[in-house]
Design a protein around this motif. Structure first.
Motif, short mmCIF file in Angstrom:
data_model
loop_
_atom_site.label_atom_id
_atom_site.label_comp_id
_atom_site.label_asym_id
_atom_site.label_seq_id
_atom_site.Cartn_x
_atom_site.Cartn_y
_atom_site.Cartn_z
N UNK A 1 -40.67 -37.73 45.66
CA UNK A 1 -40.97 -36.72 46.46
C UNK A 1 -40.86 -35.29 47.39
N UNK A 2 -39.34 -35.39 46.63
CA UNK A 2 -38.20 -34.59 46.78
C UNK A 2 -37.54 -34.43 46.46
N UNK B 1 -42.25 -31.92 47.36
CA UNK B 1 -43.17 -31.22 45.88
C UNK B 1 -44.36 -31.11 46.55
N UNK B 2 -45.24 -31.90 47.85
CA UNK B 2 -46.63 -31.80 47.81
C UNK B 2 -46.54 -30.71 49.10
N UNK B 3 -45.36 -29.57 49.68
CA UNK B 3 -45.82 -28.79 49.78
C UNK B 3 -45.55 -27.64 49.52
N UNK B 4 -45.79 -27.29 48.45
CA UNK B 4 -45.01 -26.69 46.93
C UNK B 4 -45.84 -26.93 46.44
N UNK B 5 -46.36 -25.70 45.58
CA UNK B 5 -47.66 -25.24 44.77
C UNK B 5 -47.70 -23.75 44.50
N UNK B 6 -48.41 -23.81 43.25
CA UNK B 6 -48.24 -22.49 42.46
C UNK B 6 -47.94 -20.99 42.70
N UNK B 7 -46.46 -21.17 42.39
CA UNK B 7 -45.06 -21.23 42.52
C UNK B 7 -44.96 -19.68 41.39
N UNK B 8 -45.74 -19.82 40.14
CA UNK B 8 -45.41 -18.65 39.79
C UNK B 8 -46.20 -18.19 39.68
N UNK C 1 -51.68 -21.94 45.48
CA UNK C 1 -50.22 -21.91 46.11
C UNK C 1 -50.27 -22.59 47.48
N UNK C 2 -49.43 -23.14 47.91
CA UNK C 2 -49.72 -23.84 49.10
C UNK C 2 -47.47 -23.50 49.55
N UNK C 3 -47.97 -23.62 51.18
CA UNK C 3 -46.91 -23.38 51.51
C UNK C 3 -46.60 -21.90 51.42
#
Lengths: 479, 220
Positions: A296-297, A358-365, A435-437
């Motif tokens: 998860x990290x 990892x759960x708090x990240x998303x849609x970085x692209x 996107x998250x975070x």
């Protein structure tokens, strides 16, 4: 000791460590840090032009030249990444300015220790160098002073010391084996002397020595089941240190192991070191591949990926023979470059998002296209997809060993495929989707990351002939 | 190498193994530190005897380092630390005393079997020294895994290093590089550990490693 390129790669980091410890101001010291690593890199490159004389304590040959250049190159790019990473850490107050002086001095001490381990012509000196490198990284892993960082540093320290202690016992046994043949004194610990006489050593002592050395230095390489320190140390320390640990320190420990393997290979009556290394390599590769699924990290995940790749490399060297050694060497180089590039991206991503979960990240692209696509490219490379460098080196590992041990290679391929699945599963969450975070713009230095990825991309398509001949020479040397 | 010289070297090395066993069952920190001091003292004697027997004067330096640094300075410093932290209470062991001793006996037997078999051609003093040294190393390792307290783990590690010094001095004519490096590494190791102990104290109000274990693993 006369001043030549060989002592240069030791003196420059050594002196800069003293200088950086004395100077205040992180902007100045981080620039000086980059300058010092650049100078070391240039000195290391000069080894190819003028080869200095090997002495009783320092040694240069085709094998360690490759390692030195790789080490100094990644150290240089990492210091450039570190400069922007550290200034951000100070802005958000995660790192106190006072510690930065310590950090930069330690960075140079680590470079000194790793270069010393690589150029040492004496098995005792090499052991001391690896011990210094271990202690330096312990201090750096604990630099944030959080619960997790202290725990990780303590665990790394205890397991690292035990490994180092076992390696020293192995070193003493090698001396005991060499003494009746070479005679008492320093000569019985010098690589260049040991290699010429290895055939006459007592095989039984050498066997026991190698078991200790494999367990001892194997702990530092991060081979399962001795890997427990590695994910914690990678996850809790500053990200530049994660990049240096994965990209360089594991290689240095592997280098020590390879030297002793060469010694054993020269003695016809000793056990073949290959099968032991193959077994540990396979266990590491498959075990780490499965561990990738539950991470998860983000930094912890890539730490497990390093274990997997060290497994593949040790497998290749364990199989031996010019082709497999060539493949192992290439894979090691590609892994160092790719994994440090990934950590450069991960470091900035974690800073932008303010978390490593990892759960708090998303849609970085979408939110951070350059970082996001950089990470995607890095993961595509590390997972071994064509046409990047790791695909080629993994393909070489598999094809050069398949005819000899098809079943073992099947296990290896299984591990690689499982890892590929795990990596893409997580990459999907991080890079794509909603996107998250935080979406704050990143203040990042992209040059080191894309420089590494460009080299890996190039290597997948075209290897320059001088490099190929160089690697072939080393592969023959490794036997 | 004959007669009395051999017997004394043998006795000193053997005593180190016995003291390692004594360390295994100490359940109070202060007692453990005392036993460690004796361990280091016997090591110093053993190294000094090797220096005499091999007529290798540089080994006296190693013996002096063992005596001053490991038998005096470190125990005193450790005692101060545990007094300051207020942890004179009992040590919690993961494995009980009985199983730990049995495991220890097994490890010593293993060390003997391995080392005596492979060094059949070496001179008798070196091979028995090596077998004893490996026993001390393995007992040190055993202590590190059976203890949960940071201070006793450190002591386990240092007695392990004592075993290494015994091995290094038993190997006749081994260059000084290694002896100094071993002593040096213990010094560094101790400083590092000292720093850690104090930081751990700052953060957790305990040096029990079980408290640290709470923070381990995946953060969610």
């Amino acid at each position: 000791m006369n001043i030549d390129a060989l002592s240069g790669v030791l003196l420059i980091p050594g002196l800069s460590a003293c200088l950086l410890a004395a100077l205040p101001g992180y902007r100045l010291t981080s620039r000086l840090n980059v300058l010092a690593t650049l100078l070391t890199l240039l000195t290391a490159l000069s080894l190819f032009v003028v080869e200095p004389q090997s002495g009783a304590y320092l040694l240069v040959d085709d094998l360690n030249k490759v390692f030195i250049v790789l080490t100094t190159f990644v150290a240089f790019t990492t210091s450039a990444f570190s400069a922007s990473y550290i200034s951000h850490e100070i802005e958000i107050g995660r790192l106190k300015p006072g510690y930065v002086r310590f950090y930069h001095a330690m960075y140079q001490v680590l470079m000194f220790a790793m270069n010393l381990a690589l150029v040492a012509n004496n098995i005792g000196l090499m052991w001391v160098a690896i011990e210094i490198a271990t202690l330096t990284t312990v201090l750096m892993v604990g630099i944030y002073r959080t619960h997790e960082a202290l725990e990780a540093a303590w665990k790394y320290f205890i397991l690292g010391s035990v490994g180092i202690a076992l390696a020293l016992f192995g070193t003493i046994l090698v001396y005991m084996a060499a003494r009746p043949v070479i005679g008492e004194g320093v000569d019985a610990m010098v690589w260049s002397v040991l290699v010429t006489q290895a055939a006459k050593f007592d095989p039984a002592l050498l066997n026991v020595a190698f078991v200790f050395l494999l367990l001892g230095y194997g702990t530092k390489v991060g081979l399962a089941p001795l890997h427990a320190w590695l994910p914690d140390a990678h996850a809790e320390g500053p990200t530049p240190i994660s990049a240096v640990l994965s990209g360089l320190l594991l290689n240095v420990a592997l280098y020590a192991l390879l030297r002793f393997k060469m010694l054993l290979a020269l003695n016809p009556a000793a056990i073949a070191p290959g099968p032991l290394m193959v077994t540990m390599g396979l266990i590491s590769c498959v075990f780490a591949a499965f561990m990738l699924y539950k991470r998860r990290d983000i930094k912890r995940m890539f730490a497990y990926s390093s274990i997997e790749h060290m497994g593949i490399i040790v497998f290749a060297f364990g199989m031996g023979g010019p082709l497999a050694n060539f493949a192992g060497l290439l894979h090691m180089t590609m892994h160092s470059l790719t994994k440090s590039a990934i950590f450069f991206a991960v470091g900035h991503i974690a800073q932008v998002k303010g978390t490593q979960k990892i759960a708090d990240m998303g849609g970085l692209t979408v939110t951070h296209p350059v970082l996001g696509w950089g990470l995607v490219l890095g993961v595509v490379a590390i997972a071994g997809l064509p046409p990047l460098g790791i695909f080629m080196s993994e393909f070489l590992v598999v094809s050069s060993t398949f005819s000899r041990e098809p079943w073992l290679v099947m296990i290896l391929v299984f591990g690689i495929l499982v890892a590929l699945g795990g990596l893409f599963l997580r990459l999907n969450t991080i890079a794509f989707g909603e996107p998250r975070g935080s979406t704050a713009p990143a203040e990042a230095s992209y040059v080191p990351m894309f420089a590494h990825l460009a080299i890996v991309f190039m290597a997948g398509i075209y290897l320059p002939p001088p490099l190929v001949t160089g690697f072939q020479n080393v592969a023959r040397l490794l036997g | 190498m004959h007669g009395l010289t051999f017997d004394i070297a043998h006795m000193l090395a053997g005593s180190l193994v016995v003291i390692s066993f004594v360390q295994l069952y100490q359940d109070r920190l202060s007692a453990l530190i005392n036993v460690f001091a004796v361990h280091a003292l016997v090591l110093a004697l053993s190294v000094a005897w090797q220096a005499f027997a091999q007529t290798a004067p540089h080994l006296y330096i190693t013996a002096a380092i063992a005596l001053v640094f490991k038998a005096i300075i470190i125990p005193v410093a450790l005692r101060r630390i545990i007094v300051r932290l207020g942890i004179h209470r009992e040590i919690e062991t993961v494995v009980g005393v009985g199983p730990a001793m049995l495991l220890g006996i097994g490890l010593v037997a293993l060390a003997m079997v391995v080392m005596l078999r492979v060094t059949a051609d070496a001179d008798p003093l070196a091979r028995e020294d090596l077998a004893f040294a490996l026993s001390v190393v393995l007992l040190g390792l055993l202590m590190m895994v059976t203890r949960r307290n940071a201070v006793s783990q450190v002591i386990g590690f240092m007695s392990l290093e004592n075993g290494l010094v015994l091995a290094a001095t038993g190997a006749k004519g081994m260059p000084l590089v290694v002896e100094i490096s071993v002593a040096f590494s213990v010094l560094i190791a101790f400083i590092v550990i000292g720093i850690f102990l104090f930081r751990i104290r700052e953060r957790f109000d305990t040096v029990d490693m079980q408290a640290l274990d709470k923070f381990r693993g995946e953060r969610r």
